[in-house]
Write an enzyme that holds these catalytic residues in place. Structure first.
Site, PDB file in Angstrom:
ATOM      1  N   ARG A  20     -10.403  10.016 -20.400  1.00 28.42           N
ATOM      2  CA  ARG A  20      -9.783   9.038 -19.561  1.00 28.42           C
ATOM      3  C   ARG A  20     -10.460   7.813 -18.946  1.00 28.42           C
ATOM      4  O   ARG A  20      -9.545   7.055 -18.516  1.00 28.42           O
ATOM      5  CB  ARG A  20      -9.468   9.961 -18.242  1.00 28.42           C
ATOM      6  N   TYR A  21     -11.641   7.628 -19.399  1.00 26.36           N
ATOM      7  CA  TYR A  21     -12.227   6.356 -19.131  1.00 26.36           C
ATOM      8  C   TYR A  21     -11.809   5.204 -19.352  1.00 26.36           C
ATOM      9  O   TYR A  21     -11.749   5.179 -20.654  1.00 26.36           O
ATOM     10  CB  TYR A  21     -13.839   6.709 -19.293  1.00 26.36           C
ATOM     11  N   THR A  22     -11.292   4.446 -18.587  1.00 30.68           N
ATOM     12  CA  THR A  22     -10.792   3.095 -18.776  1.00 30.68           C
ATOM     13  C   THR A  22      -9.667   3.191 -19.948  1.00 30.68           C
ATOM     14  O   THR A  22      -9.625   2.230 -20.941  1.00 30.68           O
ATOM     15  CB  THR A  22     -11.655   1.953 -19.297  1.00 30.68           C
TER      16      THR A  22
END
Length: 325
Positions: free
Chosen positions: A61-63
């Site tokens: 999910r990160y960036t």
């Protein structure tokens, strides 16, 4: 850098690890906005590696997945030198199965993660959070299948309450499935809830804790000694994160006396407040590593300096009493 085993597994990881949640675009399609450009993030990963940090923590999910791509480029030609820890569960799209711990989401997202990282295996795959809508056995069987396929080496969980981690370990045991070797909770001098149940369970069952938010969003670094800077998390005026900033402001105001003790202990040892806070943490029972977030080189250098020495017991007691609630 100091290294230790991840719980009772044979995997050796650095006591300080690097998190990727800040890496990437400020306007991702999903996930938290990044604060570090791709070029700078790759440089930070290389600098961390040069200091002996081998565990890089990420999540699909990160960036919006960009953090995966950045890490993949940073590891190019040196994949075996890094321990890749990543997580999945949270929403990454608009389709019904674009979140959760179901077999469908697991299988499709692991392929996406491997493609973005440009690798054929992940060292540690973790459930990012609890999915109350998917049976635990379905999740654990999916984990087990991925290990048997060679795409995952070890498995862990993040943000699981102690009772659910215990239940997960029991299911893995009675069903002869691969079991969790790690848990990733929030833990630091200020936030010590894990000491009530999760930490004793991890000690008893040989689960290694990989800690996130070890410096409580920067509060334990000493940067709030002279008030709250406008460019800090507590000074954030973005309406999307205003509540979080207000909570941090309130914390800083309430903790001034305890933070003063931290500053005094750091001065007595000739260390920074960050180094003292991290050293206390990495020497706590069941703690295998603490994940730092960095936007500048000097932060990585300073935090890496938390290893190679140990906080005297009397000073550790002094800190714990100062931050006791």
């Amino acid at each position: 850098m100091e290294y230790g085993r991840l719980g009772n597994s044979g995997l050796r990881i650095s006591k300080i690890s690097l998190g990727c949640w800040n890496f990437g675009s400020p306007n991702p399609p999903f996930g938290i906005p990044g604060r570090v450009t791709s070029q700078d993030a790759i440089r930070l990963i290389h600098e961390a590696y040069d200091l002996g940090i081998n565990l890089i923590d990420n999540a699909n999910r990160y960036t919006g997945g960009e953090a995966d791509q950045i890490q993949g480029r940073a590891m190019k030609g040196h994949r075996s030198d890094f321990i890749v820890a990543t997580k999945l569960m949270k929403r990454v799209g608009e389709r019904p199965n674009d979140e959760g711990l179901s077999r469908v989401h697991f299988m499709q997202e692991v392929e996406n993660i491997l493609r973005r990282l440009d690798t054929d295996y992940v060292d540690l795959l973790q459930a990012h959070d609890v999915d109350w809508g998917t049976p635990l056995e379905e999740t654990l069987r999916a984990f087990d299948d991925l290990i048997r396929q060679g795409k995952v080496r070890y498995i862990g969980c993040s943000n699981f309450p102690a009772w659910l981690l215990a239940k997960s370990l029991w299911i893995s045991d009675v069903r002869n499935l691969a079991g969790f070797v790690s848990a990733q909770p929030k833990y630091n001098l200020i936030s010590r809830e894990v000491e009530k149940e999760l930490q004793p369970l991890c000690v008893d069952q040989g689960i290694g804790m990989i800690i996130y938010s070890p410096l409580e969003g920067g509060i334990l670094t000493g940067k709030y000694n002279q008030g709250i800077p406008d460019d800090s998390r507590a000074g954030d005026s973005n309406p999307l994160t205003w509540d979080r900033a207000e909570n941090m402001k309130s914390q800083v105001e309430k903790l001034q006396q305890a933070l003063g003790v931290l500053r005094d202990v750091a001065a007595e040892l000739g260390k920074s407040p960050s180094q003292v806070s991290l050293n206390w943490l990495i020497n706590r029972p069941a703690v295998s590593s603490a994940i730092i977030g960095a936007t500048r080189s000097e932060q990585i250098v300073d935090n890496a300096g938390a290893t190679g020495w140990k906080l005297p017991e009397e000073l550790a007691d002094r800190l714990e009493q100062a931050f006791a609630r």
